[in-house]
Design an enzyme around this catalytic site. Structure first.
Site, PDB file in Angstrom:
ATOM      1  N   GLN A  50       1.098  -1.186  -0.200  1.00 19.71           N
ATOM      2  CA  GLN A  50      -0.005   0.028  -0.053  1.00 19.71           C
ATOM      3  C   GLN A  50       0.732   1.339   0.136  1.00 19.71           C
ATOM      4  O   GLN A  50       1.589   1.502   1.030  1.00 19.71           O
ATOM      5  CB  GLN A  50      -0.883  -0.025   1.390  1.00 19.71           C
ATOM      6  CG  GLN A  50      -1.812   1.296   1.432  1.00 19.71           C
ATOM      7  CD  GLN A  50      -2.918   1.005   2.601  1.00 19.71           C
ATOM      8  OE1 GLN A  50      -3.324  -0.047   2.894  1.00 19.71           O
ATOM      9  NE2 GLN A  50      -2.768   1.967   3.562  1.00 19.71           N
ATOM     10  N   GLY A  51       0.744   1.978  -1.074  1.00 20.93           N
ATOM     11  CA  GLY A  51       1.474   3.254  -1.147  1.00 20.93           C
ATOM     12  C   GLY A  51       0.744   4.376  -0.676  1.00 20.93           C
ATOM     13  O   GLY A  51       0.453   5.355  -1.645  1.00 20.93           O
ATOM     14  N   TYR A  52       0.580   4.674   0.506  1.00 21.09           N
ATOM     15  CA  TYR A  52      -0.050   5.862   1.168  1.00 21.09           C
ATOM     16  C   TYR A  52       0.919   6.821   1.725  1.00 21.09           C
ATOM     17  O   TYR A  52       0.974   7.916   1.215  1.00 21.09           O
ATOM     18  CB  TYR A  52      -1.331   5.351   2.030  1.00 21.09           C
ATOM     19  CG  TYR A  52      -2.607   4.984   1.568  1.00 21.09           C
ATOM     20  CD1 TYR A  52      -2.602   4.543   0.234  1.00 21.09           C
ATOM     21  CD2 TYR A  52      -3.743   4.860   2.444  1.00 21.09           C
ATOM     22  CE1 TYR A  52      -3.815   4.060  -0.492  1.00 21.09           C
ATOM     23  CE2 TYR A  52      -4.799   4.407   1.632  1.00 21.09           C
ATOM     24  CZ  TYR A  52      -4.995   4.256   0.432  1.00 21.09           C
ATOM     25  OH  TYR A  52      -6.200   3.830  -0.134  1.00 21.09           O
ATOM     26  N   SER A  53       1.264   6.540   3.121  1.00 20.77           N
ATOM     27  CA  SER A  53       1.955   7.418   3.835  1.00 20.77           C
ATOM     28  C   SER A  53       3.174   7.915   3.096  1.00 20.77           C
ATOM     29  O   SER A  53       3.898   7.151   2.341  1.00 20.77           O
ATOM     30  CB  SER A  53       2.295   6.789   5.119  1.00 20.77           C
ATOM     31  OG  SER A  53       1.193   6.512   5.942  1.00 20.77           O
ATOM     32  N   SER A  96       4.476  -1.425   4.044  1.00 16.84           N
ATOM     33  CA  SER A  96       4.639  -2.904   4.786  1.00 16.84           C
ATOM     34  C   SER A  96       4.939  -3.922   3.538  1.00 16.84           C
ATOM     35  O   SER A  96       4.074  -3.902   2.659  1.00 16.84           O
ATOM     36  CB  SER A  96       3.130  -3.234   5.512  1.00 16.84           C
ATOM     37  OG  SER A  96       3.180  -2.250   6.653  1.00 16.84           O
ATOM     38  N   GLU A 120     -10.572  -2.036   5.761  1.00 18.41           N
ATOM     39  CA  GLU A 120      -9.322  -2.685   6.575  1.00 18.41           C
ATOM     40  C   GLU A 120      -9.752  -3.187   7.983  1.00 18.41           C
ATOM     41  O   GLU A 120      -8.914  -3.997   8.289  1.00 18.41           O
ATOM     42  CB  GLU A 120      -8.498  -1.382   6.871  1.00 18.41           C
ATOM     43  CG  GLU A 120      -7.040  -1.728   7.370  1.00 18.41           C
ATOM     44  CD  GLU A 120      -6.078  -0.451   7.273  1.00 18.41           C
ATOM     45  OE1 GLU A 120      -5.285  -0.970   7.565  1.00 18.41           O
ATOM     46  OE2 GLU A 120      -6.642   0.632   7.130  1.00 18.41           O
ATOM     47  N   SER A 127      -3.234   6.807  13.558  1.00 16.81           N
ATOM     48  CA  SER A 127      -3.144   7.105  14.914  1.00 16.81           C
ATOM     49  C   SER A 127      -4.375   7.436  15.836  1.00 16.81           C
ATOM     50  O   SER A 127      -5.294   7.833  15.225  1.00 16.81           O
ATOM     51  CB  SER A 127      -2.222   8.502  14.905  1.00 16.81           C
ATOM     52  OG  SER A 127      -2.812   9.498  14.521  1.00 16.81           O
ATOM     53  N   GLU A 131      -4.918   9.904  17.333  1.00 17.40           N
ATOM     54  CA  GLU A 131      -5.587  11.328  17.237  1.00 17.40           C
ATOM     55  C   GLU A 131      -6.435  11.311  16.246  1.00 17.40           C
ATOM     56  O   GLU A 131      -7.297  12.033  16.195  1.00 17.40           O
ATOM     57  CB  GLU A 131      -4.256  12.252  17.211  1.00 17.40           C
ATOM     58  CG  GLU A 131      -3.376  12.500  18.359  1.00 17.40           C
ATOM     59  CD  GLU A 131      -2.450  11.477  18.512  1.00 17.40           C
ATOM     60  OE1 GLU A 131      -1.910  11.277  19.760  1.00 17.40           O
ATOM     61  OE2 GLU A 131      -2.436  10.523  17.739  1.00 17.40           O
TER      62      GLU A 131
END
Length: 404
Positions: free
Chosen positions: A132-135, A168, A250, A375, A377
């Site tokens: 997964q290419g998100y962050s 990951s 997810e 997170s 938050e």
């Protein structure tokens, strides 16, 4: 809706249990209990072969909701049964989780039939793995500020340039779904697209492992330098809607299987507390009881949300519950052992600076539980805004309007 198991589910449970017992032998016996959180580096070749074994048995894609891609279809309760039985026998950690449980439902919801026919069958056969290419370094919890961009080349293909981080299993993956900015000058949620990128592009895709506290490298940095994408899911410029739809997939049935793993970890901590005598400490005993009760509550909450009407806050509540719980378990795992918890099981060497046992790895890896996957938050913000209807925070350079 009352969530419960019927007679058909118990028949399915026996089938699943018998299949797992029959196939977790020989080559795969050594992979039992390996490849879970914090130990994804263990038995990678065996676990990749295990994906193909699962595919041959028809056990990949149970929750896709429709057949025709080489998968079998199961009811929601049967999906829970399979996840529970899989966890109970400590079957190998899944290398194909991201493709099966994240990309596949997204293609079914937002992709076209050509994309489904191309990508779903190899996932169902356990042949192609995804990441997964998100962050990004500057866009983790605030994903909308991502900078990775894509532009069309002379042949009309999208070319992706940028950096992703905390990816990951990127070092094992064949493909990556990438959220990138395809509209120059666009900001925040606008102008993004959901692209499918093959990882085998030497000189165009560079994967660099990130060494963690546990000494392992499940996460990676991924650099794209004009890497070619082969498709856009959901249409150009609709990437944010597709990306958020994916995140809703997810946390579901897999949460219940995760809790069975948690239950085994809790048992190990209790055994250690009894062995060390720490269980006689009333504070320790109280924490053990609280963790047990909280784990039961997590299960009931998961069953309630699976069997009920859609709830916008349910995924966030589930993440908040298990993230903090797992951290507290990791802390207790070391406390019950006293000073011995600071000593590793092996000798120090230059090649292996330290070695960890399962409970030490549990403590170190669980420090990230309240950060990755969204997170705490961010989860609280989602609940505040989407469930409670509280106003969004204003940017610091934009004063709030005066109330009337």
């Amino acid at each position: 809706m009352e969530f419960g198991f019927g007679e058909d589910d118990e028949v399915f449970r026996r089938e699943a249990r018998e299949w797992l017992e029959k196939h977790l032998v020989g080559r795969f016996a050594g992979a039992v209990g390996r490849g879970g959180p914090g130990s994804e580096h263990e038995g990678t070749a065996e676990r990749r072969a295990w994906e193909r074994e699962l595919g041959e048995g028809g056990w990949i894609g149970l929750g896709w909701g429709r057949a025709g891609y080489g998968n079998r279809v199961a009811t929601l309760t049967q999906q829970v049964v399979w996840a529970e039985e899989y966890a109970r026998v400590r079957a190998p950690g899944r290398s194909g989780h991201i493709g099966e449980n994240l990309l596949a439902p997204t293609l079914l919801a937002y992709g076209d039939e050509e994309q489904r026919r191309r990508f779903l069958p190899p996932i169902a056969r356990g042949e192609e793995l995804w990441c997964q290419g998100y962050s990004e370094p500057g866009a983790g919890s605030d994903l909308a500020s991502l900078r990775t961009a894509a532009e069309r080349d002379g042949d009309g293909h999208w070319r992706v340039t940028g950096q992703k981080v905390w990816t990951s299993l990127a070092h094992e993956a064949d493909w990556c779904f990438v959220l990138a900015r395809t509209e120059p000058g666009s900001r925040r949620h606008h102008g993004l697209s959901f692209l499918l990128v093959p990882m085998d592009q030497p000189g165009r895709v560079d994967v660099r492992p990130i060494r963690q506290l546990t000494g392992t490298s499940e996460f990676n940095e991924v650099f794209f330098d004009g890497a070619r994408a082969v498709g856009v899911v959901g249409g150009e410029g609709n990437g944010w809607r597709v990306a958020m739809g994916l995140l809703a997939f997810e946390r579901g049935v897999s949460t219940l299987a995760q809790q069975i793993g948690f239950e085994e970890e809790l048992r190990a901590v209790v055994r250690a507390a009894v062995g060390s005598g720490a269980v006689r400490d009333p504070v320790i005993a109280d924490r053990i009881v609280r963790l047990w009760a909280e784990l039961r509550t997590m299960r009931w909450n998961a069953l309630r949300t699976l069997g009920g009407a859609p709830d916008a806050g349910a995924p966030s509540v589930a993440k908040l519950l298990w993230g903090g719980w797992h951290q507290r378990l990791g802390e207790l795992a070391l406390r019950v052992r006293g000073p011995a918890a600071a000593v590793g099981p092996g000798d120090w060497t230059a090649d292996a600076p330290y070695e960890l046992d399962e409970q030490q790895r549990l403590f170190l890896f669980s420090r990230a539980d309240t950060v990755y996957g969204g997170s705490d938050e961010i989860q609280r913000t989602i609940i505040a805004e989407r469930v409670l209807g509280l106003p969004k925070d204003q940017p610091k350079d934009q004063p709030r309007e005066a109330s009337s």
